[in-house]
Design a protein around this motif. Structure first.
Motif, PDB file in Angstrom:
ATOM      1  N   THR A  46       0.812  -1.223   0.000  1.00 19.55           N
ATOM      2  CA  THR A  46       0.000   0.000   0.000  1.00 19.55           C
ATOM      3  C   THR A  46       0.842   1.268   0.000  1.00 19.55           C
ATOM      4  OG1 THR A  46      -0.100  -0.072   2.421  1.00 19.55           O
ATOM      5  CG2 THR A  46      -1.892  -1.141   1.197  1.00 19.55           C
ATOM      6  N   GLY A  47       2.123   1.168   0.365  1.00 19.44           N
ATOM      7  CA  GLY A  47       2.966   2.358   0.431  1.00 19.44           C
ATOM      8  C   GLY A  47       3.825   2.582  -0.789  1.00 19.44           C
ATOM      9  N   ILE A  48       3.407   2.045  -1.925  1.00 24.60           N
ATOM     10  CA  ILE A  48       4.252   2.065  -3.118  1.00 24.60           C
ATOM     11  C   ILE A  48       4.576   3.492  -3.576  1.00 24.60           C
ATOM     12  CG2 ILE A  48       2.324   1.957  -4.769  1.00 24.60           C
ATOM     13  CD1 ILE A  48       4.111  -0.065  -6.359  1.00 24.60           C
ATOM     14  N   GLY A  54      -1.859   4.410   6.494  1.00 20.94           N
ATOM     15  CA  GLY A  54      -2.940   4.289   7.453  1.00 20.94           C
ATOM     16  C   GLY A  54      -4.148   5.065   6.968  1.00 20.94           C
ATOM     17  N   THR A  55      -5.319   4.507   7.154  1.00 24.17           N
ATOM     18  CA  THR A  55      -6.562   5.154   6.719  1.00 24.17           C
ATOM     19  C   THR A  55      -7.642   4.950   7.772  1.00 24.17           C
ATOM     20  OG1 THR A  55      -6.006   4.677   4.397  1.00 24.17           O
ATOM     21  CG2 THR A  55      -8.284   5.327   4.885  1.00 24.17           C
ATOM     22  N   TRP A  68      -2.686   8.542   6.332  1.00 28.25           N
ATOM     23  CA  TRP A  68      -1.346   8.616   6.900  1.00 28.25           C
ATOM     24  C   TRP A  68      -0.318   7.906   6.027  1.00 28.25           C
ATOM     25  CZ3 TRP A  68      -0.213  10.599  11.895  1.00 28.25           C
ATOM     26  CH2 TRP A  68      -1.321  10.865  12.720  1.00 28.25           C
ATOM     27  N   PHE A  69       0.924   8.340   6.208  1.00 25.53           N
ATOM     28  CA  PHE A  69       2.054   7.494   5.862  1.00 25.53           C
ATOM     29  C   PHE A  69       3.150   7.773   6.886  1.00 25.53           C
ATOM     30  CE2 PHE A  69       6.114   6.275   4.073  1.00 25.53           C
ATOM     31  CZ  PHE A  69       5.816   4.984   3.622  1.00 25.53           C
ATOM     32  N   VAL A  70       3.678   6.690   7.468  1.00 26.86           N
ATOM     33  CA  VAL A  70       4.787   6.801   8.417  1.00 26.86           C
ATOM     34  C   VAL A  70       5.894   5.887   7.905  1.00 26.86           C
ATOM     35  CG1 VAL A  70       5.487   6.724  10.823  1.00 26.86           C
ATOM     36  CG2 VAL A  70       3.060   7.015  10.242  1.00 26.86           C
ATOM     37  N   ALA A 118      -9.567  10.811  -1.166  1.00 26.41           N
ATOM     38  CA  ALA A 118      -8.247  10.311  -1.572  1.00 26.41           C
ATOM     39  C   ALA A 118      -7.798   9.218  -0.610  1.00 26.41           C
ATOM     40  CB  ALA A 118      -7.235  11.456  -1.570  1.00 26.41           C
ATOM     41  N   GLY A 119      -6.973   8.311  -1.091  1.00 26.95           N
ATOM     42  CA  GLY A 119      -6.449   7.245  -0.255  1.00 26.95           C
ATOM     43  C   GLY A 119      -5.121   7.637   0.379  1.00 26.95           C
ATOM     44  N   SER A 120      -4.595   6.732   1.169  1.00 28.20           N
ATOM     45  CA  SER A 120      -3.355   7.001   1.892  1.00 28.20           C
ATOM     46  C   SER A 120      -2.154   7.138   0.969  1.00 28.20           C
ATOM     47  CB  SER A 120      -3.096   5.889   2.910  1.00 28.20           C
ATOM     48  OG  SER A 120      -3.114   4.624   2.284  1.00 28.20           O
TER      49      SER A 120
END
Length: 637
Positions: free
Chosen positions: A555-557, A570-571, A588-590, A615-617
């Motif tokens: 998901t963090g691509i 994170g959503t 979120w993105f961490v 919008a998505g994370s």
């Protein structure tokens, strides 16, 4: 026959009655004059007593006012100035010792403001007499004949009302100041206290604002003349607002300086020929309002000094802010296309924090898209649900640390009911079972909740606490596996927690302040680095490997960049009936690179059925990549 004697009442002295009355009138007048004289003497004695007592009492009981407030400054990690804190009333002051000032500057102010400064004891009687004559001629109180000491007394203790009692009070305080302080002490206070226009107090602040000169001894004659001309009318003679009037006033001052032998004719002509080019308002690089506010609060906690005192105490707060990283973050936040679209005149907000996980230093921070001093700092506010970004902290991390699970452990992926709690996968699709690394990479919900129950809430809460996140009693339920927190969490705390994974399991408390010195250069606080092992090296390494997979293939691509990246999205869904199924409250993105750890949050300050994010994370992940790529590049220069 008529008598030749005068009639009754016609005495031999016909004017004696009138003379007697005249004498009585004169006596009465003399008595009145005597009474008036006595009253005048008594009034004079009362004025003298007031003059003697009021000033002594005021100076003795309010001596603290002679310690002038000075704008504290805050610096970046390389020592460059980030900004100054304004004084009450939105002014700025930098103080300087008399020894730091050129003799010509001192003598110019004396020549223009109080030529007999060293000859009187606080009151220039010749100047007062001249002012009285001019006031009588104009039939109004237009001049005061104030000495430098009187001006200092008025500025520190009184107001600018043009009344007799204010003038008496001013004179009384001036006399008391002369008794308590030396001439040089009075002069130093005056040159640091005097208002110089555009919110600047003191000659040092004015020299930097108007000429960009920080070392007063580098001031040139023409600059000194401009400064000495300002006090007569700061609003009309400062060179920025009224350059023409300022130059006219400069000519008068230069003439006074030549008359008193301070400069030669040639020097006067050369100074009069110099042109003034106004400087732009001082820019200190990145605005960093959120960072400055956070640093001020941290400095207050560390020293016990109230924030208001820190602002006006002349302190220097040295921080860990990287100008390159902060600038990169501010530039990215200024790009509208990097954020979810506005909804009904409200714009989506965002916050971001970058931590150097090798030291715990916070290198950059934005508490909003358009932060301001004293505004809401979303980067440090524990108010947002972290969603799946919390899974590594509360579910996967504790499971790895327990030793019972590995990244390859198979976890059930099927719907379970835990009492009344029935967690679901987002798309309601279940694989039956998944390896832990795949469950994390795909951000599947069911395995995370199952894993938390297996590891145990108490154990997981203790694990999170070692990463800097202390949960409340209300969080003692399985829904925390999916980031459902009672209070919420801040970007700073999430970045702090992930920094433990990034540093190989070492906890270093995130901080902005390195050192604080007072106006005398004395160190009042210095950060002492402390570190502790929070989790095992093995757990940190395995978690980093899984989080790298989440960026490479999961998901963090959109967080990918030219450096290795590990991280998690994170959503938090909106979950209100009748709204868009894609409606989200928080995204979120961490994540982290080998150098730094960062957390990004996006959302509306107030989320409702009319204001939410579709919008998505990935949008948060993209902002992470944009900021970190630029920040690391600038930091390496």
């Amino acid at each position: 026959m008529k008598s030749l004697l005068p009639a009754c009442g016609e005495c031999l002295y016909p004017h004696s009655y009138e003379v007697q009355r005249s004498r009585i009138g004169v006596l009465r007048l003399l008595c009145r004059l005597f009474d008036a004289g006595v009253l005048a003497v008594m009034l004079g004695l009362m004025v003298l007593a007031y003059m003697f007592a009021y000033g002594r009492y005021t100076v003795h009981h309010h001596s603290d006012l002679l310690i002038l407030p000075e704008s504290s400054v805050i610096t970046a990690s390389d020592g460059t100035l980030m900004g100054r804190f304004s004084l009450p009333g939105s002014g700025y002051r930098q103080t300087a010792k008399l020894q730091e000032m050129p003799e010509l500057l001192i003598q110019a102010f004396i020549a223009v403001e109080d030529r007999r400064f060293y000859d009187h004891a606080g009151l220039d009687y010749k100047g007062i007499l001249r002012a009285c004559v001019n006031n009588l001629a104009s039939m109004r109180l237009s001049e005061g004949g104030s000495s430098i000491t009187q001006q200092l007394a008025r500025s520190v203790y009184l107001n600018r009302d043009r009344t007799i009692w204010r003038k008496l009070s001013e004179a009384s305080i001036a006399v008391a100041l002369e008794r308590q302080l030396s001439k040089n002490e009075i002069l130093e206070l005056y040159l640091n206290e005097i208002y110089m226009g555009r919110g600047m107090y003191g000659v040092k602040s004015a020299a930097e604002r108007y000429f960009g000169v920080t070392d007063l001894k580098r001031l040139e004659i023409w600059q000194i003349a401009i400064l000495a001309g300002i006090p007569k009318g700061p609003s009309i003679y400062n060179p920025v607002d009224h350059p023409g009037r300022s130059l006219d006033r400069r000519s008068i001052v230069l003439d006074v300086m030549r008359r008193d032998g301070l400069i030669t004719d040639r020097e006067m002509k050369e100074a009069a020929a110099r042109k003034y080019n106004p400087l732009e308002e001082a820019g200190y690089g990145p605005s960093a309002f959120s960072y400055m506010d956070a640093s001020l609060r941290e400095a207050s906690r560390a020293t016990g000094i109230p924030e208001n005192e820190l602002r006006k105490g002349g302190y220097t707060i040295e921080t860990a802010m990287s100008r390159g990283a902060q600038s990169a973050m501010e530039q990215a936040f200024s790009r509208k296309e990097a954020f979810p679209p506005d909804v009904k005149s409200r714009k989506a907000e965002a916050a971001m924090v970058i931590i150097n996980h090798h030291s715990g230093e916070i290198v950059a921070m934005m508490g909003g898209r358009t932060p301001r001093t004293g505004g809401l700092n979303r980067a440090v506010l524990d108010a947002r649900q972290p969603g799946s970004a919390f899974k590594p902290i509360i579910a996967y991390g504790p499971a790895l640390e327990s030793g019972r699970f590995t990244p390859d452990s198979l976890l059930p992926d099927r719907p379970y009911a835990y009492g009344s709690y029935r967690p679901q996968n987002i798309n309601k699709v279940y694989a039956g079972q998944l390896p832990m690394r795949e469950a994390l990479r795909k951000s599947v919900n069911a395995p995370a909740v199952w894993l938390l129950r297996e590891t145990g809430l108490d154990y997981a809460r203790q694990f999170a606490s070692r990463l800097g996140i202390k949960l409340t009693d209300e969080d003692n339920n399985l829904s925390v596996a999916l980031g459902g927190l009672h209070k919420g969490v801040s970007p700073l705390k999430l970045a702090q927690a992930y920094s433990v994974f990034a540093s190989g399991g070492i906890y270093r408390e995130a901080h902005t302040v390195r050192q604080i010195t007072d106006r005398h250069g004395t160190v009042v606080y210095k950060h002492v680095p402390e570190e502790s092992r929070a989790i095992s090296t093995r757990t940190a390494g395995e978690m980093t490997a899984m989080l790298r997979d989440a960026v490479q293939e999961g998901t963090g691509i959109r967080a990918q960049m030219s450096r290795p990246v590990a991280g998690k999205t994170g959503t938090t869904e909106l979950g209100l009936p009748g709204t868009d199924p894609k409606a989200n409250r928080d995204i979120w993105f961490v994540g982290y690179t080998p150098e730094w750890t960062a957390a990004v949050w996006m959302g509306f300050d107030r989320t409702d059925r009319n204001h939410y994010i579709t919008a998505g994370s990935g949008t948060a992940a993209a902002l992470f990549s944009r900021v970190m790529e630029s920040a690391l590049r600038q930091a390496r220069r």
